[in-house]
Scaffold this motif. Sequence first.
Motif, mmCIF file in Angstrom:
data_model
loop_
_atom_site.group_PDB
_atom_site.id
_atom_site.type_symbol
_atom_site.label_atom_id
_atom_site.label_comp_id
_atom_site.label_asym_id
_atom_site.label_seq_id
_atom_site.Cartn_x
_atom_site.Cartn_y
_atom_site.Cartn_z
ATOM 1 N N LEU A 78 0.816 -1.211 0.000
ATOM 2 C CA LEU A 78 0.000 0.000 0.000
ATOM 3 C C LEU A 78 0.852 1.264 0.000
ATOM 4 N N GLY A 79 2.161 1.100 0.228
ATOM 5 C CA GLY A 79 3.041 2.259 0.255
ATOM 6 C C GLY A 79 2.791 3.171 1.430
ATOM 7 N N ARG A 80 2.491 2.583 2.606
ATOM 8 C CA ARG A 80 2.222 3.399 3.789
ATOM 9 C C ARG A 80 2.574 2.599 5.042
ATOM 10 N N PRO A 81 2.674 3.270 6.189
ATOM 11 C CA PRO A 81 3.002 2.555 7.428
ATOM 12 C C PRO A 81 1.954 1.502 7.776
ATOM 13 N N GLY A 82 2.401 0.441 8.416
ATOM 14 C CA GLY A 82 1.494 -0.586 8.912
ATOM 15 C C GLY A 82 1.022 -0.219 10.306
ATOM 16 N N ALA A 83 -0.137 0.393 10.405
ATOM 17 C CA ALA A 83 -0.648 0.893 11.684
ATOM 18 C C ALA A 83 -1.555 -0.132 12.352
ATOM 19 N N GLY A 84 -1.565 -0.126 13.685
ATOM 20 C CA GLY A 84 -2.472 -0.979 14.450
ATOM 21 C C GLY A 84 -2.084 -2.435 14.486
ATOM 22 N N ILE A 85 -0.797 -2.744 14.322
ATOM 23 C CA ILE A 85 -0.316 -4.135 14.359
ATOM 24 C C ILE A 85 0.240 -4.426 15.745
ATOM 25 N N ASP A 86 -0.275 -5.465 16.389
ATOM 26 C CA ASP A 86 0.246 -5.886 17.686
ATOM 27 C C ASP A 86 1.627 -6.504 17.510
ATOM 28 N N VAL A 87 2.555 -6.100 18.382
ATOM 29 C CA VAL A 87 3.927 -6.588 18.324
ATOM 30 C C VAL A 87 4.328 -7.083 19.705
ATOM 31 N N LYS A 88 5.008 -8.224 19.735
ATOM 32 C CA LYS A 88 5.458 -8.808 21.000
ATOM 33 C C LYS A 88 6.957 -9.103 20.918
ATOM 34 N N LEU A 89 7.684 -8.846 22.000
ATOM 35 C CA LEU A 89 9.117 -9.126 22.069
ATOM 36 C C LEU A 89 9.370 -10.185 23.134
ATOM 37 N N GLU A 90 10.165 -11.202 22.762
ATOM 38 C CA GLU A 90 10.517 -12.277 23.689
ATOM 39 C C GLU A 90 12.011 -12.569 23.602
ATOM 40 N N MET A 145 10.450 -2.648 25.791
ATOM 41 C CA MET A 145 11.292 -2.979 26.937
ATOM 42 C C MET A 145 11.743 -1.687 27.601
ATOM 43 N N GLU A 146 12.400 -1.815 28.740
ATOM 44 C CA GLU A 146 12.836 -0.642 29.480
ATOM 45 C C GLU A 146 13.845 0.172 28.681
ATOM 46 N N ILE A 147 13.768 1.482 28.818
ATOM 47 C CA ILE A 147 14.757 2.362 28.209
ATOM 48 C C ILE A 147 16.094 2.158 28.915
ATOM 49 N N SER A 148 17.134 1.903 28.137
ATOM 50 C CA SER A 148 18.443 1.595 28.710
ATOM 51 C C SER A 148 19.520 1.802 27.664
ATOM 52 N N ASP A 149 20.775 1.873 28.128
ATOM 53 C CA ASP A 149 21.892 1.993 27.193
ATOM 54 C C ASP A 149 22.580 0.650 26.965
ATOM 55 N N HIS A 150 21.939 -0.439 27.398
ATOM 56 C CA HIS A 150 22.506 -1.766 27.143
ATOM 57 C C HIS A 150 21.380 -2.790 27.067
ATOM 58 N N VAL A 151 21.688 -3.942 26.477
ATOM 59 C CA VAL A 151 20.713 -5.021 26.336
ATOM 60 C C VAL A 151 21.419 -6.340 26.628
ATOM 61 N N GLN A 152 20.707 -7.278 27.176
ATOM 62 C CA GLN A 152 21.281 -8.580 27.492
ATOM 63 C C GLN A 152 21.562 -9.367 26.221
ATOM 64 N N ALA A 153 22.718 -10.002 26.152
ATOM 65 C CA ALA A 153 23.038 -10.834 24.998
ATOM 66 C C ALA A 153 22.092 -12.026 24.938
ATOM 67 N N GLY A 154 21.836 -12.517 23.729
ATOM 68 C CA GLY A 154 20.965 -13.666 23.576
ATOM 69 C C GLY A 154 20.183 -13.631 22.278
ATOM 70 N N THR A 155 19.228 -14.556 22.169
ATOM 71 C CA THR A 155 18.380 -14.665 20.986
ATOM 72 C C THR A 155 17.010 -14.064 21.291
ATOM 73 N N TYR A 156 16.556 -13.177 20.424
ATOM 74 C CA TYR A 156 15.293 -12.472 20.626
ATOM 75 C C TYR A 156 14.317 -12.793 19.485
ATOM 76 N N ARG A 157 13.035 -12.638 19.776
ATOM 77 C CA ARG A 157 12.001 -12.895 18.773
ATOM 78 C C ARG A 157 10.951 -11.791 18.819
ATOM 79 N N LEU A 158 10.744 -11.169 17.666
ATOM 80 C CA LEU A 158 9.650 -10.225 17.488
ATOM 81 C C LEU A 158 8.508 -10.938 16.778
ATOM 82 N N THR A 159 7.308 -10.843 17.319
ATOM 83 C CA THR A 159 6.130 -11.433 16.695
ATOM 84 C C THR A 159 5.178 -10.321 16.273
ATOM 85 N N PHE A 160 4.874 -10.279 14.990
ATOM 86 C CA PHE A 160 3.959 -9.285 14.430
ATOM 87 C C PHE A 160 2.633 -9.985 14.092
ATOM 88 N N GLU A 161 1.535 -9.520 14.685
ATOM 89 C CA GLU A 161 0.220 -10.130 14.442
ATOM 90 C C GLU A 161 -0.357 -9.556 13.144
#
Length: 282
Positions: free
Chosen positions: A172-184, A214-230
Amino acid sequence: MTKRLPFSSLDDAIDAARSIWWNQVNVLGWLEAFSAHPRIGDVEALRKKFSSGWAAGEQSAALTTANEKVLQELADWNMRYEEKFGHIFLICASGKSSHEILGELKKRYTNKATDELRVAAEEQQKITELRLIKLGVWQSKDSSDQGIEGGARVTQAVLRPPITTHVLDVSLGRPGAGIDVKLERCVAGEGENSRWDFIGSSVTNSDGRCGQLMEISDHVQAGTYRLTFETGNYLLRTQGEGKPVFYPYVHVVFQVQPHQVSEHFHVPLLFSPYSYTTYRGS
């Protein structure tokens, strides 16, 4: 707060704000602070509240996810709330959907007046801290720079979480608005046997940008992360009835290496009904 300037760090500024709010401001001061927020008195007032100034960013998830029915129900319940407690309903709405806000309003409506006053004061303090972070500066006591009153130096604060995302609907050439996103984050196992710990969730706003995961911070824990877009619900809204949904959701899995823990990871999703791609942005 101004009498205590300069602050040596953002944490010092937040500590001062907490001490002043809880120890030096009385109930009349609390009510004065509450009254400075826009009321959710009617649908039009609610829309104006969500579309101007800092409130727009804080309320963006609610604005994106609110339909006319939910907006009207919010307005109705806010009137009931104000009639019962004598002050507006106050909530730190950053990253919360309209349904979450409505649910919290109904839940808090059952509180005793003294308990609810305390809860509202806690929400006001959250808003204050969020806006101190957004202000983005603090004054350092040990600077010799005389360009700022008192020889204080303005230092840039951390303004965002270490992992962020946005969605662009390329069909559609526009932002994807109203999409639920989860971080794990993966805490055990591999592949299908992986175990994921929930970190946070939000909804993309009218610019396709996701709220705080997630919390605002200047560092992040190392590891594997997953973003889920509904993406399934989004496609049902944008494609119209009768069209099949090919991607009910999209998983984006990525790794943060130990030497990258002080870096920022912006991981966008470029999406269409029959394809998607992702990349590490800035």
